[in-house]
Design a protein around this motif. Structure first.
Motif, mmCIF file in Angstrom:
data_model
loop_
_atom_site.group_PDB
_atom_site.id
_atom_site.type_symbol
_atom_site.label_atom_id
_atom_site.label_comp_id
_atom_site.label_asym_id
_atom_site.label_seq_id
_atom_site.Cartn_x
_atom_site.Cartn_y
_atom_site.Cartn_z
ATOM 1 N N VAL A 115 0.650 -1.183 -0.059
ATOM 2 C CA VAL A 115 0.058 -0.026 -0.064
ATOM 3 C C VAL A 115 0.938 1.284 0.218
ATOM 4 C CG1 VAL A 115 -1.556 1.367 1.146
ATOM 5 C CG2 VAL A 115 -1.991 -1.090 1.073
ATOM 6 N N GLU A 116 0.585 2.225 -0.783
ATOM 7 C CA GLU A 116 1.185 3.468 -1.033
ATOM 8 C C GLU A 116 1.354 4.172 0.359
ATOM 9 O OE1 GLU A 116 1.165 7.793 -3.337
ATOM 10 O OE2 GLU A 116 -0.436 6.331 -3.596
ATOM 11 N N GLY A 117 2.663 4.598 0.805
ATOM 12 C CA GLY A 117 3.060 5.170 2.116
ATOM 13 C C GLY A 117 3.331 4.171 3.326
ATOM 14 N N VAL A 118 3.121 2.897 3.071
ATOM 15 C CA VAL A 118 3.528 1.847 3.916
ATOM 16 C C VAL A 118 4.915 1.596 3.798
ATOM 17 C CG1 VAL A 118 3.079 -0.194 5.073
ATOM 18 C CG2 VAL A 118 1.191 1.098 4.515
ATOM 19 N N MET A 119 5.924 1.554 4.954
ATOM 20 C CA MET A 119 7.122 1.257 4.882
ATOM 21 C C MET A 119 7.469 -0.091 5.518
ATOM 22 S SD MET A 119 9.075 4.856 5.935
ATOM 23 C CE MET A 119 10.720 4.420 5.835
ATOM 24 N N GLY A 120 7.075 -0.449 6.363
ATOM 25 C CA GLY A 120 6.827 -1.734 6.988
ATOM 26 C C GLY A 120 5.677 -2.195 8.012
ATOM 27 N N VAL A 121 5.531 -3.335 8.397
ATOM 28 C CA VAL A 121 4.400 -3.795 9.419
ATOM 29 C C VAL A 121 4.905 -4.995 10.003
ATOM 30 C CG1 VAL A 121 2.116 -5.339 9.193
ATOM 31 C CG2 VAL A 121 2.485 -3.656 7.460
#
Length: 300
Positions: free
Chosen positions: A215-221
């Motif tokens: 998803v655009e804007g997500v760097m990590g989970v």
């Protein structure tokens, strides 16, 4: 659906009475065993009906998630009754093999045909709802097991008519017992997984994590948890690392995440905590820093 379950339960109980009387008159253990199976089906339908009512009740201050797991508990109880019934059938079948008794195959065939029609009709009524609810699927599987059992009894009656081999009757009872165990195992496994808040069937943490990172804007989970509230309602909580952006941009990221999770994985209950990249680098300013768990493990 409630009316379907109620009428199905009444029809099944009536058929149980017919099958018990016919089984005694025909000296058929297979019919009596199938009557026991049908009785658990009636119990399954009753529990499914009660659970269907409870699941519709709204959440309150104590049951904040509502009563969605009532159906899961019902399915688990149904499966346990099936397992207990199969043990009794195996015991009686062994006794009948040791001391064979003559049977009236005409009565066996007539009652089995009636059972096949009844179970087929109930399965048809439940065919759509079973795809969305483990509780209804449990009842559906009960009916499927009975339909297959009826087919086996019909085949056995034909074999006895042509060969006179009365041992077919207890052998059929054993096969019905195996069928009962087979129908119970999958329901027990899935209902226990839900009750223990395991990962929902058909999902993997890796697939969900990769999709979220896309998803655009997500760097990590990280700290990703997924569980089921009921048979078809899933929930998710996680920490998501994003860049330093204004509140309006972070709201857009959250909307994109929730939209993707709902569309791709049918997850509608989410709790997402954002962590900004600067917090992860400095190790300050976040409620739970990215590396906290790692350091805690080493300290202990």
């Amino acid at each position: 659906m409630a009316s379907v379950l109620r009428w199905s339960m009444g029809a099944t109980l009536l058929f149980v009475a017919v099958e018990v009387v016919a089984g005694i008159r025909a000296h058929s253990l297979a019919l009596i065993s199938d009557a026991g199976h049908n009785f658990t089906d009636a119990l399954a339908l009753m529990l499914a009906w009660i659970a269907n009512y409870l699941e519709a009740k709204p959440a309150n201050e104590i049951k904040t998630y509502g009563y969605q797991r009532a159906g899961v508990l019902s399915a688990f109880a149904n499966a346990l009754t099936l397992a207990a019934l199969s043990a009794w059938i195996f015991y009686e079948s062994v006794e009948r093999l040791r001391q064979p008794q003559p049977v009236h195959q005409e009565i066996m065939m007539a009652v089995a045909l009636l059972g096949l029609l009844l179970n087929g009709g109930i399965m048809w009524a439940l065919r759509s709802a079973r795809l969305k609810d483990i509780n209804i699927r449990s009842a559906f599987v009960h009916m499927l097991g009975d339909a297959l059992g009826s087919i086996a009894i019909i085949a056995g009656a034909v074999i006895i008519s042509y060969t006179g081999w009365v041992q077919v009757d207890p052998v059929l009872s054993m096969l019905i017992g195996v069928l009962i165990v087979w129908t119970a195992v999958d329901i027990i496994r899935e209902s226990l997984n839900i009750l223990l808040e395991g990962l929902p069937r058909g999902l993997t943490l890796h697939d969900v994590s990769v999709s979220m990172k896309g998803v655009e804007g997500v760097m990590g989970v990280h700290d990703l948890h997924i569980w089921s509230l009921g048979s078809s309602t899933h929930a998710l909580s996680c920490h998501v690392l994003i860049e330093d952006v204004p509140p309006s941009s972070s709201d857009a990221i959250l909307r994109r995440l929730n939209g993707m999770l709902a569309e791709r994985f049918h997850i509608f209950h989410t709790t997402v905590q954002f962590e900004h990249a600067s917090c992860a680098v400095s190790g300050s300013g976040c409620v739970i820093p990215v590396e906290t768990e790692h350091h805690e493990k080493h300290r202990h």
